[in-house]
Every structure is written in structure tokens, then in C-alpha cells.
Design a protein around this motif. Structure first.
Motif, PDB file in Angstrom:
ATOM      1  N   UNK A 332       0.829  -1.207   0.000  1.00 60.36           N
ATOM      2  CA  UNK A 332       0.000   0.000   0.000  1.00 60.36           C
ATOM      3  C   UNK A 332       0.863   1.257   0.000  1.00 60.36           C
ATOM      4  N   UNK A 333       1.952   1.238   0.751  1.00 60.02           N
ATOM      5  CA  UNK A 333       2.853   2.396   0.761  1.00 60.02           C
ATOM      6  C   UNK A 333       3.439   2.644  -0.626  1.00 60.02           C
ATOM      7  N   UNK A 334       3.806   1.581  -1.313  1.00 56.17           N
ATOM      8  CA  UNK A 334       4.315   1.727  -2.678  1.00 56.17           C
ATOM      9  C   UNK A 334       3.247   2.337  -3.587  1.00 56.17           C
ATOM     10  N   UNK A 335       2.017   1.853  -3.450  1.00 55.64           N
ATOM     11  CA  UNK A 335       0.927   2.344  -4.302  1.00 55.64           C
ATOM     12  C   UNK A 335       0.591   3.801  -3.998  1.00 55.64           C
ATOM     13  N   UNK A 336       0.620   4.165  -2.727  1.00 54.79           N
ATOM     14  CA  UNK A 336       0.331   5.551  -2.353  1.00 54.79           C
ATOM     15  C   UNK A 336       1.377   6.496  -2.934  1.00 54.79           C
ATOM     16  N   UNK A 337       2.635   6.075  -2.899  1.00 50.90           N
ATOM     17  CA  UNK A 337       3.692   6.908  -3.468  1.00 50.90           C
ATOM     18  C   UNK A 337       3.552   6.989  -4.987  1.00 50.90           C
ATOM     19  N   UNK A 338       3.272   5.863  -5.624  1.00 55.15           N
ATOM     20  CA  UNK A 338       3.143   5.837  -7.084  1.00 55.15           C
ATOM     21  C   UNK A 338       1.958   6.669  -7.560  1.00 55.15           C
ATOM     22  N   UNK A 339       0.929   6.787  -6.718  1.00 58.57           N
ATOM     23  CA  UNK A 339      -0.268   7.549  -7.089  1.00 58.57           C
ATOM     24  C   UNK A 339      -0.150   9.028  -6.743  1.00 58.57           C
ATOM     25  N   UNK A 340       0.960   9.425  -6.150  1.00 61.66           N
ATOM     26  CA  UNK A 340       1.147  10.820  -5.779  1.00 61.66           C
ATOM     27  C   UNK A 340       0.421  11.229  -4.513  1.00 61.66           C
ATOM     28  N   UNK A 341      -0.065  10.250  -3.747  1.00 56.51           N
ATOM     29  CA  UNK A 341      -0.799  10.559  -2.523  1.00 56.51           C
ATOM     30  C   UNK A 341       0.110  10.614  -1.303  1.00 56.51           C
ATOM     31  N   UNK A 342       1.364  10.246  -1.479  1.00 55.64           N
ATOM     32  CA  UNK A 342       2.350  10.320  -0.408  1.00 55.64           C
ATOM     33  C   UNK A 342       3.712  10.557  -1.047  1.00 55.64           C
ATOM     34  N   UNK A 344       7.404  10.038  -1.981  1.00 53.51           N
ATOM     35  CA  UNK A 344       8.177   8.785  -2.017  1.00 53.51           C
ATOM     36  C   UNK A 344       9.111   8.621  -0.828  1.00 53.51           C
ATOM     37  N   UNK A 345       9.748   9.712  -0.397  1.00 53.34           N
ATOM     38  CA  UNK A 345      10.671   9.600   0.735  1.00 53.34           C
ATOM     39  C   UNK A 345       9.923   9.288   2.035  1.00 53.34           C
ATOM     40  N   UNK A 346       8.698   9.808   2.155  1.00 46.44           N
ATOM     41  CA  UNK A 346       7.880   9.492   3.331  1.00 46.44           C
ATOM     42  C   UNK A 346       7.477   8.025   3.317  1.00 46.44           C
ATOM     43  N   UNK A 347       7.064   7.545   2.148  1.00 43.75           N
ATOM     44  CA  UNK A 347       6.667   6.140   2.020  1.00 43.75           C
ATOM     45  C   UNK A 347       7.835   5.218   2.345  1.00 43.75           C
ATOM     46  N   UNK A 348       9.030   5.563   1.857  1.00 42.39           N
ATOM     47  CA  UNK A 348      10.202   4.723   2.132  1.00 42.39           C
ATOM     48  C   UNK A 348      10.534   4.715   3.617  1.00 42.39           C
ATOM     49  N   UNK A 349      10.461   5.880   4.247  1.00 41.82           N
ATOM     50  CA  UNK A 349      10.770   5.960   5.680  1.00 41.82           C
ATOM     51  C   UNK A 349       9.770   5.151   6.502  1.00 41.82           C
ATOM     52  N   UNK A 350       8.488   5.257   6.156  1.00 39.00           N
ATOM     53  CA  UNK A 350       7.470   4.491   6.872  1.00 39.00           C
ATOM     54  C   UNK A 350       7.655   2.994   6.641  1.00 39.00           C
ATOM     55  N   UNK A 351       7.991   2.614   5.415  1.00 38.86           N
ATOM     56  CA  UNK A 351       8.192   1.191   5.111  1.00 38.86           C
ATOM     57  C   UNK A 351       9.391   0.641   5.874  1.00 38.86           C
ATOM     58  N   UNK A 352      10.497   1.381   5.875  1.00 41.97           N
ATOM     59  CA  UNK A 352      11.686   0.926   6.600  1.00 41.97           C
ATOM     60  C   UNK A 352      11.394   0.799   8.094  1.00 41.97           C
ATOM     61  N   UNK A 353      10.701   1.793   8.631  1.00 43.61           N
ATOM     62  CA  UNK A 353      10.355   1.745  10.045  1.00 43.61           C
ATOM     63  C   UNK A 353       9.422   0.596  10.365  1.00 43.61           C
ATOM     64  N   UNK A 354       8.464   0.362   9.476  1.00 42.84           N
ATOM     65  CA  UNK A 354       7.493  -0.709   9.694  1.00 42.84           C
ATOM     66  C   UNK A 354       8.182  -2.071   9.714  1.00 42.84           C
ATOM     67  N   UNK A 355       9.060  -2.308   8.753  1.00 43.15           N
ATOM     68  CA  UNK A 355       9.773  -3.589   8.696  1.00 43.15           C
ATOM     69  C   UNK A 355      10.609  -3.781   9.957  1.00 43.15           C
ATOM     70  N   UNK A 356      11.304  -2.742  10.372  1.00 43.14           N
ATOM     71  CA  UNK A 356      12.136  -2.860  11.572  1.00 43.14           C
ATOM     72  C   UNK A 356      11.289  -3.173  12.804  1.00 43.14           C
ATOM     73  N   UNK A 357      10.195  -2.450  12.975  1.00 39.92           N
ATOM     74  CA  UNK A 357       9.339  -2.675  14.140  1.00 39.92           C
ATOM     75  C   UNK A 357       8.732  -4.073  14.134  1.00 39.92           C
ATOM     76  N   UNK A 358       8.326  -4.549  12.963  1.00 37.57           N
ATOM     77  CA  UNK A 358       7.758  -5.896  12.886  1.00 37.57           C
ATOM     78  C   UNK A 358       8.813  -6.955  13.209  1.00 37.57           C
ATOM     79  N   UNK A 359      10.046  -6.742  12.780  1.00 38.80           N
ATOM     80  CA  UNK A 359      11.111  -7.706  13.079  1.00 38.80           C
ATOM     81  C   UNK A 359      11.437  -7.703  14.574  1.00 38.80           C
ATOM     82  N   UNK A 360      11.412  -6.531  15.195  1.00 38.75           N
ATOM     83  CA  UNK A 360      11.603  -6.470  16.645  1.00 38.75           C
ATOM     84  C   UNK A 360      10.446  -7.184  17.349  1.00 38.75           C
TER      85      UNK A 360
END
Length: 409
Positions: A332-342, A344-360
Motif C-alpha cells: 500500500x505504501x508503494x501504491x500511495x507513493x506511485x499515485x502521488x498521494x504520499x 516517495x521519501x515518506x513512504x520509504x521511511x514508513x516502510x523501513x520503520x514498519x519492517x524494523x518494528x515488525x522484526x523487533x
């Protein structure tokens, strides 16, 4: 810091230690690699066959233990990607539900006869996975949110020794059997904790709902927060419903409920209230308990807030932008960035943070197979989590805590 397979060992996990002691003879039954639907199904069959000859409920519970032990190995020692772990947990749930449903239907048929619809076909029954199950994002100690839906009203055929009942009573019995096979705690634990609170009318509603009942509920009573709940919904069993296309009937009801072409101000107010509720709940849990600030799911900037941001944009804009209608958070983050609704740098930061938090989150749960999201208070446990992520914890500084602070800013 690059991942180091030697940095941490799966055997530190107290859960892994217990599994290896108790199920040493069964560990070899699970095929190599990341377990999928077929591997879990084969594992359950092997446990049910000689020489083990276990009842289905026991076979499924032991299968869960073996799958989770494997995932700790793959994640901690080999750096398996997040989607491999969540995908395996989702496959475990889907396989367990498929096997349990077949067993429950056989028992219900023997008691009450087959539920035949007006056209002579068996009445459809769908197990709808909500939340992380629907999105194929299950964590390793997650419960599963389910909604049970059947096609229409009617009565079973009855037969020799079988008492005819309404379809509602028939499928309510199936739901009860599913809980016994999946959710009840036995000497081998459980397969998954089962939560039916997202069904129409919540815990005050019946355990199963017909398709017409669900349609009326969406039109008359469906609330804004329920649009979030149904956004990730997906029929997870039986597989025949997916292959035959009958699950599309349900999707045709859900899509216009979740994604609306036009929004009024009441919708925005409802969404604001939902976000406020999430924040208030996190603050309430942390009040007087400073350790709650290290809740990777519910604390400020945690998993729940990232998911809320994504789902908010999907619910609000999904009516006008069909391309953002996807269940998985990272997609969804990828799609939001591709659609111009977010951005790209915000989407990447949220995705990186999300993956890290889920792994923790997974590592917290690996320790004792507990449904918790709090960082452990024990230093050795904390250091093990850090090492398993390629981070260093010392007496004067902890890379894990520093990274958490960065992610949650």
C-alpha cells in the motif's frame, strides 16, 4: 550493520528450547525451507498417520510448534525477510483452517444432513480472515480475526439419523467445532487464538452471518471504524470458494462499503475519533508504567500508527484511486507513493520503520511465544534481540534502543 548469522542463536529462545525438548522426534517431519500451505498440510498429515496417529486437533497444535521453531531459526540465524516469516504464519493459519473446516463440515453433515441451497448445490460458507490474516501479514504469536459468512437461509436435508436444522444453526455448530479444533488450549497449546469480535454486531451478535444479513448490516449499521476492519478482509477458506469464484459474491458487498466515491464530513470526524482512540489507548496503557513506552505496536510511532496512516489514506482516497486498494501495508505504501498521494521519501521511511518494528516484534515473541509487544526488561533478552538484528548493545549504549527512537520520531 550487515546481518551476521553468528550474531545470535535461535536456541536462546526459551520457546525453542521447550519445543526441541518435547518434540525432538517430530522435528524432522517438517520439510526443509520456509513452510508453505502444502508443507503444513503434509506435516499435519504425517502427524495424523502412523506411528504418531494423532487426532487432528493435536496434529495441528504440534504442527504450529514445529513451524514456529523453524521460523525462529530462519529469521534469527539466516536473516529471513519479513514477508517470508509472515507468509509462513499465514500459510499455517490457512492450512489449519482448511483442514479444520473439512473436519467440522463432515461432523455437521453427519448430525444434520447437507445444507443444500435452492438450486441443489451445497450452501456456500466462507471463513473471512480480517486484519493481518487477511493481509497475509500475521506475526508469529498473533491471534486470528475471523468472520463466518454463509450464502443464504434454508434448512439442511436431514437423513438417516440426521436431524434437520436451519442453515444458521448448522453453521453455528461448524463455528463451534472450528474453535475447538483451532482455538482451545490443550496439553499441546493452541493453533491460533480465535477472535470473532469483528463480526456484525461484535460480541453481541451471532457467531455466523448470512450474506443477506451482512449486506443489510453494511447498509444500515456499518460504522466508520468497520471500514478499516474490512479493508484487509479476504476469504481464507475453503480454497474451493476461491477456485470456484463464489467468494466474489462477498467481495462485491465489501468493496463499496470500504471504498466510497464521495465522503462527507461525518466520515472524517469518525476517522479522527478512531485515531484519537488509538492514541488514548496507548497513553492509558503507559500511565504509571514507563516500560509501556517501549511497546513497539501501540506506543507513539509504533506499528499501529503506521498502519493507521496507510489505511486512513486508503479508505479516504480508495474510492477515487482504485490502484491503492491493496491489503498489505508495504504494498500500500508503494501504491500511495506511485499515485502521488504520499511523498516517495515518506513512504520509504514508513516502510523501513514498519519492517524494523515488525522484526523487533517477532523477536520479542520468539522469546517465550507470548503475545506481547513490549521490549523485555531483562538485559540478556534485550541484547539477544539486538544481536539478532545485527545491532550492538553495551552498558553505555544500545543500538536497538537508538534505532527504535529514530524510527518512532
Amino acid at each position: 550493520m550487515p546481518f551476521s548469522a553468528a550474531a545470535a542463536e535461535a536456541g536462546y529462545s526459551r520457546f525453542v528450547q521447550r519445543v526441541r525438548r518435547r518434540y525432538a522426534a517430530e522435528l524432522g517431519l517438517l520439510g526443509a525451507g520456509v513452510p508453505g500451505f502444502d508443507e503444513v498440510t503434509a506435516l499435519a498429515a504425517a502427524l495424523a498417520a502412523a506411528p504418531h496417529a494423532l487426532p487432528l486437533a493435536d496434529a495441528l497444535r504440534i504442527a504450529r510448534q514445529l513451524v514456529l521453531e523453524r521460523l525462529v531459526q530462519l529469521d534469527v540465524e539466516q536473516g529471513a525477510p519479513l514477508d517470508a516469516v509472515t507468509g509462513a504464519m499465514t500459510a499455517l493459519a490457512e492450512a489449519a483452517l482448511e483442514l479444520a473446516l473439512a473436519d467440522a463440515l463432515r461432523e455437521a453433515d453427519a448430525r444434520h444432513g447437507v445444507p443444500l441451497a435452492a438450486d441443489g448445490r451445497r450452501c456456500d460458507f466462507w471463513i473471512v480472515g480480517m486484519g493481518k490474516l487477511g493481509a497475509r501479514e500475521l506475526n508469529v504469536s498473533s491471534d486470528i480475526d475471523l468472520v463466518y459468512v454463509y450464502g443464504d437461509e434454508g434448512h439442511t436435508a436431514g437423513g438417516a439419523g440426521a436431524r434437520p436444522v436451519s442453515f444458521h444453526e448448522y453453521f453455528a455448530f461448524v463455528a463451534k467445532r472450528l474453535y475447538a479444533l483451532i482455538g482451545e488450549v490443550t496439553e499441546h497449546g493452541f493453533v491460533f487464538r480465535v477472535d470473532l469480535a469483528l463480526r456484525p454486531n461484535g460480541n453481541s451478535g451471532p457467531p455466523v452471518a448470512s450474506l443477506p444479513m451482512l449486506e443489510e448490516y453494511f447498509l444500515v449499521q456499518g460504522r466508520e471504524w468497520e471500514r478499516f476492519a474490512w479493508l484487509k478482509s479476504r476469504v481464507v477458506a475453503p480454497r474451493a470458494a476461491l477456485a470456484g469464484g463464489s467468494a466474489l459474491e462477498l467481495r462485491a458487498l465489501v468493496t463499496p462499503f470500504v471504498y466510497r466515491r464521495y465522503l462527507d464530513y461525518g466520515v472524517f470526524e469518525g476517522l479522527r475519533q478512531l485515531h484519537r482512540k488509538i492514541r488514548d489507548e496507548a497513553q492509558r496503557r503507559a500511565a504509571g508504567r514507563p516500560e509501556r513506552a517501549n511497546d513497539v505496536k501501540l506506543s507513539r510511532g509504533g506499528i499501529r500508527e503506521i498502519e493507521f496512516i496507510v489505511q486512513l489514506l486508503q479508505v479516504v482516497r480508495g474510492g477515487q484511486f482504485p490502484e491503492i486498494r491493496t491489503r498489505r501495508t508495504l504494498r500500500a505504501l508503494e501504491c500511495l507513493a506511485a499515485s502521488g498521494l504520499m511523498k516517495p521519501e515518506t513512504a520509504r521511511a514508513l516502510a523501513d520503520g514498519y519492517v524494523f518494528l515488525r522484526r523487533v516484534e517477532h523477536r520479542i515473541q520468539y522469546l517465550d511465544d507470548q503475545q506481547t509487544h513490549l521490549l523485555p526488561g531483562d538485559d540478556d533478552d534485550l541484547h539477544w534481540i539486538a544481536r539478532s538484528l545485527g545491532l550492538e548493545c553495551r552498558a553505555d549504549a544500545c543500538g536497538l534502543l537508538e534505532r527504535l527512537d529514530e524510527v518512532r520520531e
